[in-house]
Each structure stands twice: as C-alpha cells, then as structure tokens.
Design a protein around this motif. Structure first.
Motif, mmCIF file in Angstrom:
data_model
loop_
_atom_site.group_PDB
_atom_site.id
_atom_site.type_symbol
_atom_site.label_atom_id
_atom_site.label_comp_id
_atom_site.label_asym_id
_atom_site.label_seq_id
_atom_site.Cartn_x
_atom_site.Cartn_y
_atom_site.Cartn_z
ATOM 1 N N ASN A 395 0.582 -1.392 0.034
ATOM 2 C CA ASN A 395 0.176 -0.042 -0.204
ATOM 3 C C ASN A 395 0.824 1.273 0.057
ATOM 4 O O ASN A 395 0.198 2.423 0.008
ATOM 5 N N ALA A 396 2.044 1.306 0.227
ATOM 6 C CA ALA A 396 3.009 2.255 0.187
ATOM 7 C C ALA A 396 3.755 2.418 -1.179
ATOM 8 O O ALA A 396 4.354 3.409 -1.230
ATOM 9 N N SER A 399 4.014 4.619 -5.385
ATOM 10 C CA SER A 399 4.478 5.918 -5.413
ATOM 11 C C SER A 399 4.529 6.275 -6.650
ATOM 12 O O SER A 399 5.011 5.844 -7.680
ATOM 13 N N ALA B 307 -0.969 4.809 4.667
ATOM 14 C CA ALA B 307 0.171 3.906 3.921
ATOM 15 C C ALA B 307 0.506 4.822 2.764
ATOM 16 O O ALA B 307 1.617 4.849 2.317
ATOM 17 N N ALA B 308 -0.369 5.384 2.001
ATOM 18 C CA ALA B 308 0.041 6.173 0.782
ATOM 19 C C ALA B 308 0.991 7.362 1.285
ATOM 20 O O ALA B 308 2.132 7.409 0.422
ATOM 21 N N PHE B 310 3.024 7.109 3.932
ATOM 22 C CA PHE B 310 4.324 6.633 3.918
ATOM 23 C C PHE B 310 5.237 6.352 2.762
ATOM 24 O O PHE B 310 6.322 6.986 2.411
ATOM 25 N N GLY B 311 4.419 6.107 1.579
ATOM 26 C CA GLY B 311 5.104 5.963 0.211
ATOM 27 C C GLY B 311 5.254 7.366 -0.489
ATOM 28 O O GLY B 311 5.440 7.266 -1.678
ATOM 29 N N ALA B 312 4.730 8.538 0.090
ATOM 30 C CA ALA B 312 4.670 9.654 -0.605
ATOM 31 C C ALA B 312 4.074 9.682 -1.846
ATOM 32 O O ALA B 312 4.272 10.274 -2.800
ATOM 33 N N ASP B 313 2.934 9.072 -1.850
ATOM 34 C CA ASP B 313 1.969 8.973 -2.980
ATOM 35 C C ASP B 313 0.872 9.784 -3.104
ATOM 36 O O ASP B 313 -0.310 9.677 -1.982
ATOM 37 N N SER B 359 4.283 14.519 -5.192
ATOM 38 C CA SER B 359 4.961 13.371 -4.345
ATOM 39 C C SER B 359 6.370 13.886 -3.508
ATOM 40 O O SER B 359 6.385 13.388 -2.389
#
Lengths: 400, 400
Positions: A395-396, A399, B307-308, B310-313, B359
């Motif tokens: 889920n991460a 990006s 979670a997004a 965390f992934g810089a999404d 992002s």
C-alpha cells in the motif's frame, strides 16, 4: 469434497445454462482483465451495493437495472480501472459497454450489468474494452474469475450442489478482494450464479439477509469502496419447480447459498493484502445479533489485534481493550475469552496459561477468537486477517 | 520561542508552586518509570477520561476523586504496568499508592490522583512502587515527563506564558502517546499544570470543550484505551484575581490553554508508533463542526491513506473513498481537495497535476490535506501519522 447438510462442495463449474469467458484487452500486461457471465435466458437478479456516497458509474447503473427489472442476462466485468469518480462521462461509458454487449449477443442492453474494479478517478479506456468485448466468447472456462483479480493472490471460488425437489442444482460463486481496499483500487466484487428456479424478490430478500452475516462481516480496514457489489443470477435452467419461501427445500437452498457467500467472504479475508492468516472472531451470548456482529467486526478490524497475530502474540489485552471501546452491552466483570480454544480469561479473571503453547497455535493459518459476553443468547461472527509488513509494502509502494 | 496572540511558548518549566520528580523503581531497566507532580496548595482539578468500558483502576479512582471534590494536590504516575483489568485488587493497590503518598507528603489521600500506563491484565508491582514513592522528591526537574513514556521516542512537552490581569502566568503540559495504543500498553496520558487562579467548574468546562477539538481529534487506530486520561491542575499561585468566564482575560487564557492541548495532541500524533510524518486533515465548509471533525478523523484514520503517505503517494482516490464512506453530508459532485496546497480535485473534477512535484512535497515531515465540502460553513481538523513497516514491527514483535 466437503459435505454439510444437504449440499456438497464440488469442483468449480458453471450451473446449467450459464456461460462465461475472459480475455486480456490490454488494460494490463499478461493477465486477463475483462470477462463476462451469460445466462441462456434472462435470469432473476438480486444485488447488494456499496453505501459509499461516491458510488461508481457501473455500480450505480447496475443497481438501477436490477432494482427496475430484477432481471439480468449478462454481466460484463473488468479490473484495473474502476470507472469511479468519473462523472457523466463514466455513465456514458457504461452505456457504450452495455450497447456493445447487447449488439454482440442480441439481447436488450437493459439486461446487461457492468462491474468494474481498479483505479479511482481515471477514465475507462473504452476503445480497449470494446475490442475486448469483441473477443469474448460463450465458453465454460473460468478465466472471468481471474479477470477481476487485482492484488488478489488467487481467485475466490465456491461451488456447491444442492438437492431441490429431488434434482441436483448448482450454486457457483466467485469474488475478488483482496481482503481490503486495494491501493488506488476499488474493490470487493462477488458474483453468484445458480440454475435454481427462484423469483428475484425471494432471492433479493435472501441475499440482503445473508450479506449482513457474510460479506458485511469481513474487514481489513473498515472501508467501504466506491465499487462494492454482490450480484446473484438465477436462471431456473435446472427446470425445478419455482422455489418459494414456502417450498420444503427452501431452507436447503438457503443453507447452501449461505455457505457459498460465507466461503467467498472468508476467502477474501484470508487473501487480504499481505495477509498470512485468517482471523475469525466469534462473539457469543450477546444481547442481540447486531451487537454480537459489531463486537466481532471491531475486534478483527483492530490494527493492534491484527499486528499481534502476525507476531503470533497471545496478547489478549488488545482484544479486551477493543471490545471495551465498542458500544456493545455487557458486564465488564464477566466476560470469557479464548484464543484457538485456549481459555485465557474467565469471568473477567485473567488465567495463568502456557504462553509458548498458545503462541505456537497462533502460528497456524487460522486464528479463532471466542468471546462470551454473558449478556444474552445472540451470536455473531466476523473475519479479517493479520497486519503485516507486506500490507504496508503493497500500500505504500505505488508511489508515482 | 513562538508567539501567537497574547501568549508565548517558552522552554519547559513548572508553574509557580508546582513541584515534580521521577525515579526508576525497577518496573523496567535503565529509564525512569515512576513520577509525580505536586502543588504546594490543593489545586482546582479538571479531567477527561476514557470511555472504554474496561476503565482501569487508577483512572476510575482518579475520576471519582476529581468528580467529588474538584481538587487534587498530587498526581502519582507510572508506566510499564497499566493496573487495568485487575479487578478489586487493582482498586486496593491504588488505595495503597494514595495512602503512601498521603503519609509521605502529609496531605489527605483524597487529594492524590493516580495514573498508570502499560501492560493490561497484569497486577501492579506494589512493593516496587512503594519503594519508588519513598525516593520521590519535591524538585523542579522534568524526569516525570519521561517516566510516563512507553514506546514514545520523545517526551511531549508544551509550556506557555500568558498575561492574566497584567501578571505573567504559566501553563505547562506534558503527555505520552505514542500516537496510538501501545503494544500491550494503555495509553494516552496528559497532565497540564498552571498557576492561574480559576475554579474547577470553569476549568472542567474549558477542558471538556477543548478536548473535543484536540485530543479527541488524534488517531492512529481509532482505539480508546482503558487508561486514557487528561488532567489539569490550577493552583492559583500566580496570585492573580480569580479568572471567570466574565474576566477580560478569559479568552486569552482559553487560547493559551487550547494551544497547549493542541500542541500536545499533535506531538502525540507525530510521534505515533513507527511514524515518519504528521498528517493533518482540514475539512472546511461542512454542514456543522461535528461532521467536519468526523470526516477529518476518518481520513487521518484510514490505513490506506496512511500507507500512501508513507510512500509519498499523491493517491487522492483513497481520501475520496474514505470521505464517501462517512455519514457526513455533502454533494458528491462538488468537493475540492488539496494536498500540501496542491489543488488536485475541484468541484469533484480530477485536475491534471505534476505527480513528481506533489510526491516530493509529501516527503516532508508534515502532510496537510484540505477538503472543501461546499455544504456549510463549519470546519474541523484531525491529526494522525503515516503507517509504516516500523508500526507493524513494533506491534508484532512483542511475541511471548
């Protein structure tokens, strides 16, 4: 082959008079992404749909069809792009899909349901879909069950035979998850087909009733996606007499149908993103069923409970804390709790137990939490999965 | 030193007439685990407490004291063991703690509050605690702010001076998190001391009002632990005139107090288990404040949103989906959404944007989500953190 009561699980196959196919139409690489199911005659149809305010175009459109006519003959389904949050263009795209299927199969477009799952907010690649429709055939293969997969690791399938009025009928279901909202994806779809002869109104009442104890009792993050939909098509091709709630075999059908819905729901939970195990919560002796279900769902929905089970940690304090935070009625001085049949708390008294033994049992593929609230005689169940590194990774890692 | 209106943030120090200390009493190795705060005179006291049905013994007992007398002179606090789900023995242990403090300080035991955080279901190691009480002194050090830490990476501190009737008064707060329920631990504690002269009833009304937009608007998993408690002690040692809701400086005090509560709440969210960033949701133009707050809290509570980030999404579809699943009123065809001041959706129309740029902005230590619901003129905020590998690690690695 598992036998339960008057129905039998069997290898996946389509009921009499149902056909299906799946193809890759280049929405993604190397895996089927478009499929359909088709009944040789218009089938009685029942559905349950997302309650999300941003209801996606195909979900909105199919809901309308089923509510108006209670009949479907074909359902077109795709993954990758959800056709959600796409405004008026989204609805026009659904119309184009229905018309293309209608033309190809020679059936009214008002008998064509559409279901999509995938990225929210992106327009449907209609040209690719139309090319794909052109390639779909009326076969008996199972490719459609994979065409709807997103992060699912495997298709969710359940097929049973059940005796209705002395004839063997089939109920065949498939679903996609994967146990939760997919990154950028939206989300749970399930389709059940049967050759039983039953009216849509009866089927709808059953589906609504049984969804509340099956699909509505699974969770990975408590979210309700924009595209959630469960459809059931019954075409009567078994040529049995019309099944009504007064028929002697009605309960046999209900049990078999319930089994299919529950099995698909559990398979979705067990194949949750990153999941290593299925977590089942059984709440017993609650004041009423709604409260039992609410408590069970809160427990399998707790990140802390889920992370503990990933670590095979018999950390019952987290279950207690989650239970206590629900609005469910019980006496805090009198609850019992077991993990995988090990009694850990009795009448709210923590018991001494063998941590190593219980922890070992939690390493299995299924964890069962039993709670006794001593507050009534109602029971409820819910299913979830553990929370793992892979969940975060999946889920991460999208990006842009 | 940050200046906002009529109050000033300053380096942490205790208000006039307040003393504190912390020691290690061997509940854990090498870090303070027991502390207290003490006022030279009985202080007006206000509190808000967990709504969890399994309210822990110290929380229950302190709530009772504050509700009955609205006065406290000392609060004893420990980490490691929560004294929660410990039945009648738990309450007797709290009594023993109160009596030991009472005897040592020569104050009535009815003026001694107790707060615990840590493992649920384990008995309090009373002998160690009593030995620890024996060692506590009336100093001005800040060890107590670390004695209550569990998985917190740093103490949460906020100290402001505010002018009341021409005198400089101090409001000093500290808290522990760490942004969520700790593994086996329970949980959020905050203590605010001030030398302002104010009656308990006024203080309680303010605390209740301000908690709803501060501590109640942080979440990491939406859980409400068995030990949650926020206490405020006001001893009047600044010798200002009694502050009432009619005083000219009442709003200055309210703003300063609100600042301390909000700062501590944000610090708890930012130091959530495994967190790499603070996530703030601002919901504007909602029908009413309650709905704005509910929507904001749902968004920062979504695993997928977390979670997004965390992934810089810049995965705004997840925010939309979470918003749509709330019972909050708005027109799905007319919402605006920005991430870190980049407008991504306007009147429910997805805008073309530079993914790389957005992002990159999401890699900072703070992510701000702005939503406009075009449904009214109320606003609400909530704070959370991202969901990371370390979150799972911390919460799964306590395997017994």
């Amino acid at each position: 082959m598992k036998e339960t009561g008057n129905f039998k699980e069997k290898k996946f196959s389509w009921p009499t008079g149902f056909y299906s196919d799946g193809v890759n139409c280049d929405l993604r690489k190397g895996r089927p992404d478009l499929g359909w199911i088709f009944s040789k005659t218009p089938a009685q149809a029942a559905g349950v749909y997302t309650t999300n305010k941003f209801c996606a175009a195909p979900t909105k459109s199919t809901k309308q069809l089923v509510s108006d006519k209670h009949l479907l003959q074909c359902v077109l389904m795709n993954s990758v792009i959800a056709n959600s949050f796409t405004g008026h263009k989204g609805l026009l795209d659904v119309q184009s899909e229905q018309e293309a299927v209608s033309e190809k199969l020679g059936i009214p477009s008002s008998l064509v349901g559409v279901a999509s799952t995938g990225l929210i907010g992106a327009p449907l690649p209609l040209k690719k879909i139309l090319t794909g429709i052109d390639q779909l055939k009326l076969t008996k293969n199972t490719t459609a069950t994979r065409a709807i997969m997103t992060t699912d690791l495997q298709p969710k399938l359940c097929c049973v035979t059940v005796n209705i009025a002395g004839k063997s009928c089939t109920i065949t279901g498939f679903a996609k998850g994967s146990g939760m909202i997919h990154p950028k994806m939206a989300t749970m779809l399930a389709f059940i087909t049967t050759d039983v002869a039953i009216e849509a109104a009866t089927l709808q009442a059953l589906l609504t009733e049984l969804t509340s104890s099956t699909f509505n009792q699974i969770t990975v993050d408590g979210d309700t996606s924009t595209n959630d939909m469960v459809l059931t098509l019954a075409n009567g091709a078994s040529e049995t007499a019309l099944l009504t709630s007064k028929s002697p075999d009605f309960n046999n059908f209900k049990k078999a149908y319930h089994h299919v819905l529950k099995s698909l729901a559990q398979q979705i939970a067990a194949d949750g993103e990153g999941a290593t195990k299925l977590v089942e919560a059984n709440v017993n002796a609650a004041k009423n069923k709604a409260e039992a279900q609410k408590a069970a769902k809160a427990i399998v929905g707790s990140n802390l409970v889920k992370a503990a089970f990933f670590g095979a940690d018999p950390n019952w304090g987290r279950i207690i804390s989650t239970l206590g935070a629900t609005p469910v009625a019980f006496d805090p001085e009198n609850i019992d709790l077991s993990l995988n049949n090990h009694l850990l708390v009795q009448h709210s008294e923590p018991l001494v137990f063998n941590r190593e033994e219980v922890s070992k049992s939690l390493q299995s593929k299924k964890v069962i939490i039993d709670l006794n609230l001593h507050a009534g005689d109602a029971a409820g169940q819910a299913w979830g999965c553990d929370l793992t590194y892979d969940y975060v990774k999946i889920n991460a890692s999208y990006s842009s």
